[in-house]
Structures are given as C-alpha cells and as structure tokens.
Scaffold this motif. Structure first.
Motif, PDB file in Angstrom:
ATOM      1  N   SER A 162       0.777  -1.020   0.056  1.00 55.97           N
ATOM      2  CA  SER A 162      -0.035   0.029   0.025  1.00 55.97           C
ATOM      3  C   SER A 162       0.848   1.346  -0.011  1.00 55.97           C
ATOM      4  CB  SER A 162      -0.945   0.100   0.983  1.00 55.97           C
ATOM      5  OG  SER A 162      -0.147   0.273   2.382  1.00 55.97           O
ATOM      6  N   LYS A 163       1.747   1.251   0.814  1.00 55.67           N
ATOM      7  CA  LYS A 163       2.875   2.488   0.881  1.00 55.67           C
ATOM      8  C   LYS A 163       3.444   2.603  -0.536  1.00 55.67           C
ATOM      9  CE  LYS A 163       3.501   3.064   5.656  1.00 55.67           C
ATOM     10  NZ  LYS A 163       2.508   2.395   6.154  1.00 55.67           N
ATOM     11  N   MET A 164       4.035   1.573  -1.176  1.00 54.61           N
ATOM     12  CA  MET A 164       4.815   1.855  -2.375  1.00 54.61           C
ATOM     13  C   MET A 164       3.603   2.459  -3.245  1.00 54.61           C
ATOM     14  SD  MET A 164       6.971  -1.077  -4.027  1.00 54.61           S
ATOM     15  CE  MET A 164       5.784  -2.050  -3.854  1.00 54.61           C
ATOM     16  N   ASN A 165       2.346   2.142  -3.222  1.00 54.51           N
ATOM     17  CA  ASN A 165       1.314   2.499  -4.271  1.00 54.51           C
ATOM     18  C   ASN A 165       0.513   3.855  -3.891  1.00 54.51           C
ATOM     19  OD1 ASN A 165       1.429   0.522  -6.633  1.00 54.51           O
ATOM     20  ND2 ASN A 165       1.303  -0.483  -4.902  1.00 54.51           N
ATOM     21  N   ASN A 166       1.038   4.380  -2.757  1.00 52.65           N
ATOM     22  CA  ASN A 166       0.246   5.702  -1.991  1.00 52.65           C
ATOM     23  C   ASN A 166      -1.165   5.460  -1.787  1.00 52.65           C
ATOM     24  OD1 ASN A 166       1.089   8.039  -1.224  1.00 52.65           O
ATOM     25  ND2 ASN A 166       1.212   8.953  -3.308  1.00 52.65           N
ATOM     26  N   ILE A 167      -1.390   4.154  -1.172  1.00 52.76           N
ATOM     27  CA  ILE A 167      -2.727   3.846  -0.967  1.00 52.76           C
ATOM     28  C   ILE A 167      -3.179   3.698   0.553  1.00 52.76           C
ATOM     29  CG2 ILE A 167      -4.513   1.774  -0.807  1.00 52.76           C
ATOM     30  CD1 ILE A 167      -3.018   0.983  -3.832  1.00 52.76           C
ATOM     31  N   VAL A 168      -4.097   4.068   0.956  1.00 47.93           N
ATOM     32  CA  VAL A 168      -4.434   4.105   2.480  1.00 47.93           C
ATOM     33  C   VAL A 168      -4.885   2.773   2.877  1.00 47.93           C
ATOM     34  CG1 VAL A 168      -6.118   4.867   4.269  1.00 47.93           C
ATOM     35  CG2 VAL A 168      -5.241   6.542   2.464  1.00 47.93           C
ATOM     36  N   LEU A 169      -4.395   2.203   3.851  1.00 47.49           N
ATOM     37  CA  LEU A 169      -4.484   0.873   4.332  1.00 47.49           C
ATOM     38  C   LEU A 169      -5.213   1.009   5.724  1.00 47.49           C
ATOM     39  CD1 LEU A 169      -4.211  -2.110   4.434  1.00 47.49           C
ATOM     40  CD2 LEU A 169      -2.083  -2.156   5.609  1.00 47.49           C
ATOM     41  N   ALA A 170      -6.647   0.584   5.628  1.00 46.45           N
ATOM     42  CA  ALA A 170      -7.477   0.654   6.783  1.00 46.45           C
ATOM     43  C   ALA A 170      -7.830  -0.948   7.230  1.00 46.45           C
ATOM     44  CB  ALA A 170      -8.706   1.101   6.382  1.00 46.45           C
ATOM     45  N   VAL A 171      -7.619  -1.107   8.570  1.00 46.23           N
ATOM     46  CA  VAL A 171      -7.890  -2.865   9.070  1.00 46.23           C
ATOM     47  C   VAL A 171      -8.897  -2.349   9.862  1.00 46.23           C
ATOM     48  CG1 VAL A 171      -6.698  -4.331  10.482  1.00 46.23           C
ATOM     49  CG2 VAL A 171      -5.325  -3.039   8.643  1.00 46.23           C
ATOM     50  N   ASP A 172      -9.959  -3.243   9.769  1.00 41.98           N
ATOM     51  CA  ASP A 172     -11.035  -3.569  10.600  1.00 41.98           C
ATOM     52  C   ASP A 172     -10.547  -4.319  11.867  1.00 41.98           C
ATOM     53  OD1 ASP A 172     -13.365  -4.281  12.165  1.00 41.98           O
ATOM     54  OD2 ASP A 172     -14.499  -4.052  10.520  1.00 41.98           O
ATOM     55  N   ASN A 173     -10.138  -3.743  13.055  1.00 46.29           N
ATOM     56  CA  ASN A 173      -9.760  -4.614  14.146  1.00 46.29           C
ATOM     57  C   ASN A 173     -10.596  -4.857  15.045  1.00 46.29           C
ATOM     58  OD1 ASN A 173      -7.146  -5.338  14.840  1.00 46.29           O
ATOM     59  ND2 ASN A 173      -6.870  -3.700  16.493  1.00 46.29           N
ATOM     60  N   CYS A 174     -11.957  -5.116  14.785  1.00 46.90           N
ATOM     61  CA  CYS A 174     -12.795  -5.508  15.571  1.00 46.90           C
ATOM     62  C   CYS A 174     -12.950  -6.731  16.331  1.00 46.90           C
ATOM     63  CB  CYS A 174     -14.307  -5.146  14.881  1.00 46.90           C
ATOM     64  SG  CYS A 174     -15.477  -6.157  15.516  1.00 46.90           S
ATOM     65  N   ILE A 175     -12.459  -7.924  15.691  1.00 46.55           N
ATOM     66  CA  ILE A 175     -12.158  -9.110  16.089  1.00 46.55           C
ATOM     67  C   ILE A 175     -11.085  -9.197  17.197  1.00 46.55           C
ATOM     68  CG2 ILE A 175     -11.952 -11.673  15.641  1.00 46.55           C
ATOM     69  CD1 ILE A 175     -14.717 -10.367  14.598  1.00 46.55           C
ATOM     70  N   MET A 176     -10.017  -8.437  17.157  1.00 49.97           N
ATOM     71  CA  MET A 176      -8.869  -8.472  17.761  1.00 49.97           C
ATOM     72  C   MET A 176      -8.816  -7.553  19.247  1.00 49.97           C
ATOM     73  SD  MET A 176      -6.516 -10.805  17.177  1.00 49.97           S
ATOM     74  CE  MET A 176      -7.839 -11.921  17.469  1.00 49.97           C
ATOM     75  N   SER A 177      -9.363  -6.301  18.761  1.00 47.24           N
ATOM     76  CA  SER A 177      -9.256  -4.998  19.451  1.00 47.24           C
ATOM     77  C   SER A 177      -7.682  -4.787  19.804  1.00 47.24           C
ATOM     78  CB  SER A 177      -9.868  -5.341  20.903  1.00 47.24           C
ATOM     79  OG  SER A 177      -9.051  -5.926  21.816  1.00 47.24           O
ATOM     80  N   PRO A 178      -7.442  -3.544  20.238  1.00 46.12           N
ATOM     81  CA  PRO A 178      -6.179  -3.190  20.617  1.00 46.12           C
ATOM     82  C   PRO A 178      -5.224  -4.065  21.586  1.00 46.12           C
ATOM     83  CG  PRO A 178      -7.401  -1.577  21.129  1.00 46.12           C
ATOM     84  CD  PRO A 178      -8.351  -2.446  20.444  1.00 46.12           C
ATOM     85  N   ALA A 179      -6.185  -4.739  22.381  1.00 46.18           N
ATOM     86  CA  ALA A 179      -5.424  -5.714  23.506  1.00 46.18           C
ATOM     87  C   ALA A 179      -4.612  -6.749  22.588  1.00 46.18           C
ATOM     88  CB  ALA A 179      -6.524  -6.301  24.413  1.00 46.18           C
ATOM     89  N   LEU A 180      -5.229  -7.133  21.431  1.00 43.88           N
ATOM     90  CA  LEU A 180      -4.439  -8.228  20.929  1.00 43.88           C
ATOM     91  C   LEU A 180      -3.614  -8.010  19.472  1.00 43.88           C
ATOM     92  CD1 LEU A 180      -7.361 -11.315  21.263  1.00 43.88           C
ATOM     93  CD2 LEU A 180      -5.347 -10.498  22.879  1.00 43.88           C
ATOM     94  N   GLN A 181      -4.026  -7.036  18.969  1.00 46.16           N
ATOM     95  CA  GLN A 181      -3.154  -6.774  17.788  1.00 46.16           C
ATOM     96  C   GLN A 181      -3.331  -5.022  17.451  1.00 46.16           C
ATOM     97  OE1 GLN A 181      -3.823  -8.976  13.592  1.00 46.16           O
ATOM     98  NE2 GLN A 181      -5.487  -7.558  13.544  1.00 46.16           N
ATOM     99  N   LYS A 182      -2.198  -4.675  17.281  1.00 48.30           N
ATOM    100  CA  LYS A 182      -2.202  -2.948  16.702  1.00 48.30           C
ATOM    101  C   LYS A 182      -1.632  -2.926  15.345  1.00 48.30           C
ATOM    102  CE  LYS A 182      -1.054  -1.804  21.602  1.00 48.30           C
ATOM    103  NZ  LYS A 182      -0.489  -2.955  21.751  1.00 48.30           N
ATOM    104  N   PRO A 183      -2.676  -2.817  14.365  1.00 52.29           N
ATOM    105  CA  PRO A 183      -2.474  -2.732  12.810  1.00 52.29           C
ATOM    106  C   PRO A 183      -1.640  -1.570  12.682  1.00 52.29           C
ATOM    107  CG  PRO A 183      -4.520  -3.371  13.309  1.00 52.29           C
ATOM    108  CD  PRO A 183      -4.108  -2.961  14.637  1.00 52.29           C
ATOM    109  N   LEU A 184      -1.508  -0.272  13.441  1.00 45.05           N
ATOM    110  CA  LEU A 184      -0.934   0.761  12.900  1.00 45.05           C
ATOM    111  C   LEU A 184       0.687   0.584  13.281  1.00 45.05           C
ATOM    112  CD1 LEU A 184      -3.162   3.667  14.867  1.00 45.05           C
ATOM    113  CD2 LEU A 184      -3.042   2.707  12.140  1.00 45.05           C
TER     114      LEU A 184
END
Ligand SMILES: Cc1ncc(COP(=O)(O)O)c(C=O)c1O
Length: 385
Positions: free
Chosen positions: A171-193
């Motif tokens: 996504s970065k190489m192509n200047n595309i915004v990457l949006a992750v729905d983190n609902c199933i994990m929550s920030p307690a289990l996964q931090k996509p940013l």
C-alpha cells in the motif's frame, strides 16, 4: 507510558477530571455548550477559539473515549462514530471520490459486503474484491486510481489472516491508504498501526463495550486523515452519543483482562470441538494446523474469542445443534460476556449471493461461536449433542 503498560493506559488515560474532581468520567448529556459572550461564540465558530460548541462536533465524554482508544491503538487521532458501519462508511466516503477505486477483502462482515456491493458503487466508486491472505492479488488489483485497501484480519467468521506488514509495504509503495477493521482482535491483541496500517476501524459494539449494551464505532490513525473523517462525520451526522461513549469508555478499562479470558476459553473450546465426531472442521487461528497460524502468531498477541466450525451434514444439522443449546444465546452479536451462537449463512451473511458465499466459504454447515466469559466447562456442556 510504554507499550508494556497497555493495561495501565486502558484504566488511566483519556479522562481529565472537571473542577468537581470526579473520579469516574462523568457523562456530558448536553446537545450544546454555552458561550460567555457573543464574541466568544463568534470566535469558536470561526474555529480559532478552543472549546465545545455542539455535541455533533465535540463532547467531553466522546473526547475521553477517543483519547483512550487512540492511546491504546498508538494512533495520532481518533474519531468516534455511532456504529461500526458508520465508521466504515465515513472512512470510504472520506478517502474516495467518484471515479476512484478501492480493493477490499472478500472475507468481511456481511453488512460491509452489502455496503460495498450496493451503496458505494452508487457514488461512482469501483471495488475489486480479493482473497484476504493472497498478497499477489492485492498487488495485481492496484490501478492508477486505487486509493484504499480495506480488510478485516482475522476475518469474521472464519479467522483468515493477512500479513499486515507485507500488505502495508504494497500500500505504501502505491500511495494507498491501508485501513484494518480490528474489531475481532481489539488493540489488546493486535495493533495494525504499529505494523504499517494507516487507519484502524472498530465496531466498538463488540469487544470494546464487551457487554452487549450499545452500538458504537471508531476510526483511529493518521492525524490528517482523521481530521477529514471528523469533518465528514460532524457534517453528515453519524457521531457517537455521549451516553454510548461513556459505556464504551468504561468498557475499555477492562478490555485487556476480558480479551485474555476470551482467548483462553476459545482455545479450550476449539481443541474440544476438534475431538468431537459431530464436527467436520474447526476454524480457529489459534490451532497449530490452521493455515494462517504462523502469520497470526507473529502479528497478534492472542487468537481472540471467535470459534467457527462445520458440523457433519448441512443446514439441518447445524440448526439442530444450535437449537439444542440451553444456555448459549442464539443471537448475531459477538464480543459479549455471554457466549453467542449463530449460523452465518442465514444471518450475518444472508445477503451474500450463493457465489459470494462459495468464494468466502460460508457453508450451510458452518456455525460461529463468540466465546463469552462463562466457565468454559459450562459452554462445552451446552454444546454436547
Ligand atoms: C468485523 C465487523 N466490522 C463491523 C461490524 C459492524 O459494526 P456495527 O454493528 O457496530 O455497525 C461488525 C458487526 O458485527 C463486525 O463484526
């Protein structure tokens, strides 16, 4: 505070006491805020003056929730919304213009697929669907006008996973915004940013509330994108009510502890299901033999509370098992303290065409369980044929 103090942040960050020195955040149930003079009102409306004006714009209780979630996700900013779907819609409408293109995972929550198939196209935005784990398909789907990658990982209900770091490189190489729905994990289990995503989307209705009480949503991440999403939300209306913001704010305080308990019971249940003769296949990314176990182990600190499985037979056998349960709730929500059971093909994913169900492996014998916080032995006892 360091990453180690996630639990402390979840309890302590976000709320600044007022002059009353309240210990628990209070709820600001007010539509508007007063000004001490016409000049102050004019100043605020011109946007140069700091302070609240109207609760569709800002509200202290909503701010407290946004601040806490941003801190937990490692985000520059956060915009709260009335539901998870409002967060997804606001994100798409902010990032894309008519004539532009986005790529989305085929394996997503049913209403997200309905939104992409039936509503987004009306705005002149084109969507290409790809298989979530297939990085080559994401890359080859990129067009000159592609602006957004949208996905859930792990996906609901089958727990498929994509390598977020590798996808972020594309996504970065192509200047595309990457949006992750983190609902199933929550920030307690996964931090996509922290893995390179630009935005994290939440249905706070799920684990963030964690007790099945209200609808809420949020988008967090890159500050300038969130500013644009805030402008969209405050101008179109799907902002979060202060009362619901208070519920999800309090939910965040116990998120980490609840998620650990959900993970432990889900693992026990998945292992038990694997040994049952009435079960054809178990889909839980915590199991060693799940095809995405390795990637999940790298980017998640737990495997979550959603366990899906296929019974031997078809819809009739799946319905029989669901109807045999006495304690578990037959309901489509997930992330509750109470264990819930659903048949995705006839509920959450009912609007998908037969072809879409086939492509996303939503079979007639598939059952999804959101493992709650009851004693896992009682959950297992309820599922015994
Ligand atoms: C992964 C995922 N994203 C988004 C949503 C939509 O959230 P809401 O129901 O809060 O609009 C859901 C709802 O189940 C979901 O499971």
């Amino acid at each position: 505070m360091t990453e180690k103090s996630f639990q402390t942040k979840s309890v302590r960050v976000g709320h600044e006491p007022t002059n009353e020195q309240e210990h628990s955040a209070s709820i600001f149930l007010t539509s508007s805020f007063r000004f001490s003079s016409a000049e102050e009102a004019a100043d605020r409306f011109e946007n140069s003056g700091k302070g609240n004006m109207y609760s569709r714009f800002t509200n202290p209780t909503v701010d407290a929730f946004q601040n806490k979630l941003a801190a937990l996700e490692g985000a520059e900013k956060c915009q709260a919304t009335a539901s998870g779907m409002a967060a997804i819609f606001a994100t798409i409408m902010t990032i894309l213009k008519p004539g532009e293109h986005m790529v989305a995972s085929r394996c997503m929550f049913g209403t997200t697929i309905v939104l992409l198939n039936n509503i987004i196209e009306k705005f002149g935005i084109k969507v290409t669907f790809v298989d979530l784990p297939d990085l080559k398909s994401w890359e080859s789907s990129v067009q000159k006008n592609t602006k957004l990658f949208l996905l859930e990982t792990p996906s609901n209900p089958l727990g498929e996973v994509v390598d977020i770091k590798k996808l972020a490189a594309i996504s970065k190489m192509n200047n595309i915004v990457l949006a992750v729905d983190n609902c199933i994990m929550s920030p307690a289990l996964q931090k996509p940013l922290s893995l390179g995503a630009d935005l994290v989307i939440h249905s706070a209705t799920k684990y963030i509330d964690g007790q099945g009480r209200c609808l809420a949503g949020a988008v967090a991440g890159n500050g300038s994108i969130i500013d644009d999403i805030s402008l969209f939300s405050r101008s179109t209306g799907p902002t979060l009510s202060p009362f619901n913001a208070w519920i999800v704010l309090k939910g965040l305080e116990t998120l980490n502890l609840r998620m650990r308990a959900h993970c432990e019971s889900a693992m026990t249940l998945a292992s038990w299901l694997e040994r049952q003769t009435f079960v054809e296949k178990v889909h839980y990314v915590g199991l060693n033999r799940h095809p995405h176990h390795e990637v999940a182990s790298k980017q998640q600190s737990g495997f979550g509370g959603i366990v899906s499985f296929q019974v031997k037979g078809g819809r009739k056998e799946a319905f029989r098992l669901i109807n045999n349960t006495k304690m578990i709730s037959i309901t489509a929500n997930l992330g509750d303290t109470k264990t819930t059971i659903t048949h995705p093909s006839s509920t959450t994913h009912v609007r998908l065409s037969d072809e879409e169900k086939k492509q996303t492996h939503i079979t007639e014998n598939l059952i999804r369980i959101s493992v709650g916080l009851e004693d896992v032995d009682d959950i297992i006892a309820d599922l015994r044929p």
